[in-house]
Scaffold this active site. Structure first.
Site, mmCIF file in Angstrom:
data_model
loop_
_atom_site.group_PDB
_atom_site.id
_atom_site.type_symbol
_atom_site.label_atom_id
_atom_site.label_comp_id
_atom_site.label_asym_id
_atom_site.label_seq_id
_atom_site.Cartn_x
_atom_site.Cartn_y
_atom_site.Cartn_z
ATOM 1 N N SER A 1 -2.195 -2.184 7.891
ATOM 2 C CA SER A 1 -1.368 -1.096 7.360
ATOM 3 C C SER A 1 -2.270 -0.037 6.750
ATOM 4 O O SER A 1 -3.396 -0.340 6.331
ATOM 5 C CB SER A 1 -0.440 -1.631 6.271
ATOM 6 O OG SER A 1 -1.202 -1.992 5.124
ATOM 7 N N ASP A 2 -1.784 1.196 6.688
ATOM 8 C CA ASP A 2 -2.448 2.155 5.807
ATOM 9 C C ASP A 2 -2.249 1.642 4.377
ATOM 10 O O ASP A 2 -1.448 0.742 4.127
ATOM 11 C CB ASP A 2 -1.901 3.577 6.022
ATOM 12 C CG ASP A 2 -2.889 4.642 5.511
ATOM 13 O OD1 ASP A 2 -3.768 4.307 4.677
ATOM 14 O OD2 ASP A 2 -2.790 5.806 5.932
ATOM 15 N N TRP A 3 -2.961 2.221 3.439
ATOM 16 C CA TRP A 3 -3.025 1.667 2.091
ATOM 17 C C TRP A 3 -1.676 1.818 1.369
ATOM 18 O O TRP A 3 -1.298 2.908 0.978
ATOM 19 C CB TRP A 3 -4.166 2.333 1.325
ATOM 20 C CG TRP A 3 -5.465 1.592 1.459
ATOM 21 C CD1 TRP A 3 -6.273 1.201 0.420
ATOM 22 C CD2 TRP A 3 -6.114 1.112 2.653
ATOM 23 N NE1 TRP A 3 -7.371 0.494 0.904
ATOM 24 C CE2 TRP A 3 -7.293 0.423 2.259
ATOM 25 C CE3 TRP A 3 -5.816 1.149 4.011
ATOM 26 C CZ2 TRP A 3 -8.167 -0.176 3.169
ATOM 27 C CZ3 TRP A 3 -6.677 0.554 4.927
ATOM 28 C CH2 TRP A 3 -7.828 -0.098 4.501
ATOM 29 N N GLY A 4 -0.964 0.725 1.261
ATOM 30 C CA GLY A 4 0.364 0.767 0.640
ATOM 31 C C GLY A 4 1.481 1.062 1.625
ATOM 32 O O GLY A 4 2.606 1.312 1.224
ATOM 33 N N ALA A 5 1.194 1.018 2.921
ATOM 34 C CA ALA A 5 2.214 1.389 3.915
ATOM 35 C C ALA A 5 3.021 0.193 4.425
ATOM 36 O O ALA A 5 3.905 0.366 5.252
ATOM 37 C CB ALA A 5 1.565 2.108 5.100
#
Ligand code: BGC
Length: 865
Positions: free
Chosen positions: A358-362
């Site tokens: 995932s992207d960071w926090g996605a």
């Protein structure tokens, strides 16, 4: 001091807070229901409900292989999750592990390839490397490693340790014999450390249109990640520049899918040759920064395949190890929770063998694992929250059979396989980066720079585009006097890293944008330093005025100079930093710091005014472009730490300009087909309808008959070239009978089948035609030309008038003629058929042109298909 400042660290904290506040607002809203059909139905055609323009365009979802018929799995059950109701069947779902495709090797088209030993760089792209055996070997080792792992251990392989809990921006912990992973930004340099190189940005690399230089940049960057012990480099970035103002466009490779795909392909081959894992990001449709975690990009299936997904297809063909899913929603389903894009397109259609992070926090929920997410980054739900959707939650879901253990095995296997695939089990260097403690001496333990400065200078010069050159204003020939005007000529007032993550109003030369796609400058050569040093060779008088705001003074300073060079810029970046009201995306397409007025003030006084532009993307330059005293325009893009030296190489002709625009420069901002979508509330999902479909950038200008200021693919040289002798030769390569059948089917108008790896299949991508032609250097000096091939589909295809499908580069001495060659595959001639869910040849004559830009065609032909 060299390296990060205290502000670097403080801004990292700002990053967390900003990211948290963004994601918090998102998590409070329910996950909208998916626009996709349940993935285990057989081929079904449905109209997307996500936006009205899509209603006429059928979106078809399919499964790879017929799945066991279950009645429950076609029923969308509403279940409670951490984020609210989610329309996903949780008890029976369509997971099948994806097998490694095996095809008979067909040298030299399909050589068995280890990522550490990629195919040689050609000026052509007629080799299709076969990474399948390397993946298969790695899968075997990964499966043995996890054979005795507990569920918790396997889950730990998939779960980042949380933001700022390790040395790197992302960290997978040690689990038994697996030593864990360090994941680190960025696409242009190793972020948050010392003694590394600031390479030219992606947009500059793309402007070279030179495969060898793009590959070399990837390799050198990879070597620096490797030297610092980084396992996974978080790049390249390959979003499409759909909106000219898009804040992160400069991290990517421009506004054409083919150019972006080739640049991604070469970058990944180079990065992975060094031994690091590359990450293709951000998958997908993350085309603006405004509300990036709260917008649904509504895209029809054909546009998705032909424009936005294509660079990811090329990344898979380059053997990429990892893909990062993006923050936004795609057709009303979050990208990291989107079965269609993660499992159907990427893993089934492209046959992707690596892992999706995932992207960071996605990551939006635990069940994203079922949709195809393999790893959550940075691990926590919101950065720094200490909670996670994977970790104990995923363990519980596996224990109670909500997520099958087979799927968890697949996730862990993919991650560990990528590590074996890159041979990272064989004595990988220790991590010598400490992202969040800039003063930790660890950051200075390894000097990773080598002699990469030379390559930076070359790529930056080759990525510089000469747009205007009246009366041979350039190259400079021993001018008696030069005045440099504008802050962009200067070294930044408080050092090269005056803002953490470069997130502030630049007081000197702009050599990269801002955000996570940056690195610290170990040093930065400004035009002022470089030009002054070079001018001494001719004993030229050099003067300067870096004050953009005193226009009278600038004009007066320009009066006595033989040459006045005005430097202007325009910056943008990632949404967690706002600079001068630009929330990542640019507020407008005009030069910063009153650049237009500065050019006009100087041009009013000096009839040899040369404008140098350092910009993240296109600018509207109408106020001065046609001014008779503006004799030359040098589009210097973002040059990295050798930016000033590269500009000198162009100005003085040490490098004959060969760069070409990777996007269109319009006359008016409103001429572009897509604009930022602003507004929205704190909790709603903002709808962004990709109504322009296939018609992005030059495709739109061509179709709408809008004259651009400078078209896509345009760029001048200090010499001239002529084209002649077009020859098209069919390439007859031997294939096995199964592929022969597929070829026959395609020739008869059939679409590629719905199968594992169907869109990356050899028969589709192997060279079909070779187009050769002569290029002659008809001017006075040695130089390089970038011949481009544009396909013109028959009207029945519904394609834009011209689409780039090939380019090459050729260097010639005056009077010399050389033969250039471009190959074309069946894929290059196909369009995506949404009903049949495959690539098919359109009906009618497929024409093409060879030329020097998207509007400067020199030779024309048709393909005999
Ligand atoms: C960016 C990614 C980056 C990640 C880690 C995110 O905000 O979108 O491109 O790799 O942060 O820093």
């Amino acid at each position: 001091m060299m390296g990060p400042t205290l502000r670097t660290w403080l801004l990292a904290v700002v990053h967390v807070v900003a990211a948290q506040s963004l994601t918090n607002s998102t998590f409070s809203s329910a996950v909208p229901s998916s626009a996709w059909s349940p993935p285990n139905t057989s081929t079904t055609t449905t109209a997307s409900s996500s936006s009205s323009f899509l209603t006429s365009l059928p979106v078809t979802t399919t499964s790879a292989t017929p799945l066991p018929a279950t009645t429950t799995s076609t029923t969308l059950t509403s279940v409670a999750t951490e984020t609210g109701p989610l329309t996903w069947p949780i008890s029976e779902y369509p997971f099948t592990p994806f097998p490694t495709p095996t095809l008979a090797p067909i040298p030299p088209v399909y050589p068995e390839t280890d990522p550490l030993n990629p195919p040689p760089i050609g000026t052509d792209y007629n080799v299709v490397p076969d990474f399948a055996p390397a993946w298969a070997a790695a899968y075997g080792k990964a499966q043995s490693m996890i054979a005795n792992f507990t569920i918790e251990q396997k889950v730990n392989i998939t779960t980042g340790v949380g933001w700022m809990n390790g040395l790197c921006v992302g960290n997978i912990p040690t689990v038994a014999n697996f030593p864990g992973l360090c994941l680190q930004d960025s696409p242009l340099g190793v972020r948050f450390t010392d003694f590394v190189t600031a390479f030219p940005a992606g947009i500059t690399a793309a402007s070279t249109w030179n495969r060898a230089l793009i590959r070399a940049r990837g390799l050198a960057l990879g070597q620096e990640f490797y030297a610092k012990g980084v396992n996974v480099g978080l790049g390249p970035m390959m979003n499409m520049g759909r909106v000219a103002q898009g804040g992160r466009n400069w991290e990517g490779f421009g506004a054409d899918p083919f150019l972006t795909g080739e640049a991604a392909y070469e970058t990944i081959l180079g990065l992975q040759q060094s031994g690091i894992q590359a990450t293709a990001k951000h998958y997908i449709n993350n085309e603006q920064e405004w509300k990036r975690t709260q917008e649904s990009s509504n895209v029809d299936d054909r546009t998705e395949h032909e424009i936005y997904a294509h660079p990811f297809l090329r990344s898979v063909m380059a053997g990429v190890s990892a893909v990062m899913c993006s923050y936004n929603l795609v057709n009303d389903t979050y990208a990291c929770n989107n079965y269609k894009i993660l499992s159907d397109i990427l893993k089934r259609e492209y046959g992707f063998q690596g892992y999706v992070m995932s992207d960071w926090g996605a990551t939006m929920n635990t069940l994203s694992a079922v949709a195809g997410l393999d790893m959550t980054m940075a691990g926590d739900i919101t950065l720094g929250s200490g909670t996670t959707y994977f970790g104990a939650n995923l363990t519980a879901y596996v224990m109670n059979n909500t997520v099958s253990e087979a799927r968890l095995d697949d996730m862990a296997t993919r991650i560990i396989a990528a590590w074996y695939y890159m041979h990272q089990d064989q004595g990988y260097p220790n991590v010598t980066v400490d992202s969040f403690h800039p003063y930790n001496p660890l950051n200075q333990e390894v000097n990773a720079q080598s002699n990469h400065d030379q390559l930076v200078r070359q790529v930056a010069a080759a990525g510089t585009v000469l747009l205007k050159n009246e009366g041979n204003a350039l190259p400079l020939t021993k001018p008696k006097s030069i005045v440099l005007v504008g802050s962009d000529a200067a070294p930044p007032v408080s050092g090269p890293n005056e803002y953490a993550d470069q997130g502030g109003d630049p007081t000197g030369i702009l050599a990269m944008g801002w955000g996570s796609g940056t690195t610290n400058f170990t040093y930065l050569i400004s035009p002022y330093e470089a030009i002054q040093a070079r001018a001494r060779e001719d004993q030229t008088t050099v003067s300067w005025d870096f004050d953009n705001w005193n226009l009278d003074q600038a004009g007066n300073d320009a009066i006595p100079a033989e040459v006045a060079i005005v430097f202007i810029n325009s910056d943008s970046g990632e949404a967690y930093i706002t600079v001068d009201g630009n929330v990542g995306d640019r507020k407008n397409l005009t030069a910063w710091h009153e650049g237009d007025q500065l050019v006009l003030a100087v041009a009013a006084q000096n009839n040899n005014t040369i404008v140098v532009v350092n910009s993240v993307g296109p600018l509207i330059i109408e106020p001065w472009v046609d001014h008779p005293n503006v004799t030359a325009i040098v589009w210097a893009s973002l040059g990295g730490n050798e930016a000033g030296n590269a500009i000198v190489d162009i100005l003085y002709g040490a490098w004959n300009p060969s760069g070409r625009l990777p996007y269109t420069i319009a006359k008016n901002a409103s001429d572009y087909p897509a604009q930022l979508v602003l507004g929205g509330t704190a909790t709603d999902i903002l709808s962004i309808d990709y109504t322009e479909g296939l018609y992005i950038d030059y495709r739109w200008f061509d179709a709408q008959n809008i004259t651009p200021r400078y078209e896509f693919g345009y760029g001048l040289s200090y010499t001239t070239f002529e084209y002649s002798q077009l020859v098209i030769t069919p390439i007859d390569a031997s294939v096995d009978s199964a592929q022969e059948d597929l070829i026959q089917n395609w020739e008869n108008g059939g679409a590629s089948p719905i199968a594992e790896g169907s869109s990356t299949a050899l028969w589709l991508h192997m060279p079909l035609f070779q187009v050769t032609f002569n290029v002659e250097n008809t001017g006075p000096v040695y130089g390089g030309e970038i011949p481009q091939l544009y396909v013109h589909h028959p009207p029945s295809a519904g394609e834009p008038p011209s689409i780039l499908k090939g380019f090459t580069n050729i260097e010639l001495v005056p009077g010399q003629t050389g033969q250039a060659s471009i190959t074309i595959s069946r894929y290059d001639l196909s369009v995506w058929d949404v009903v049949r869910q495959g690539w098919a040849k359109p009906n009618g004559t497929i024409g093409f042109s060879i030329g020097a830009s998207s509007r400067d065609f020199r030779l024309n032909g048709t393909f005999p298909v």
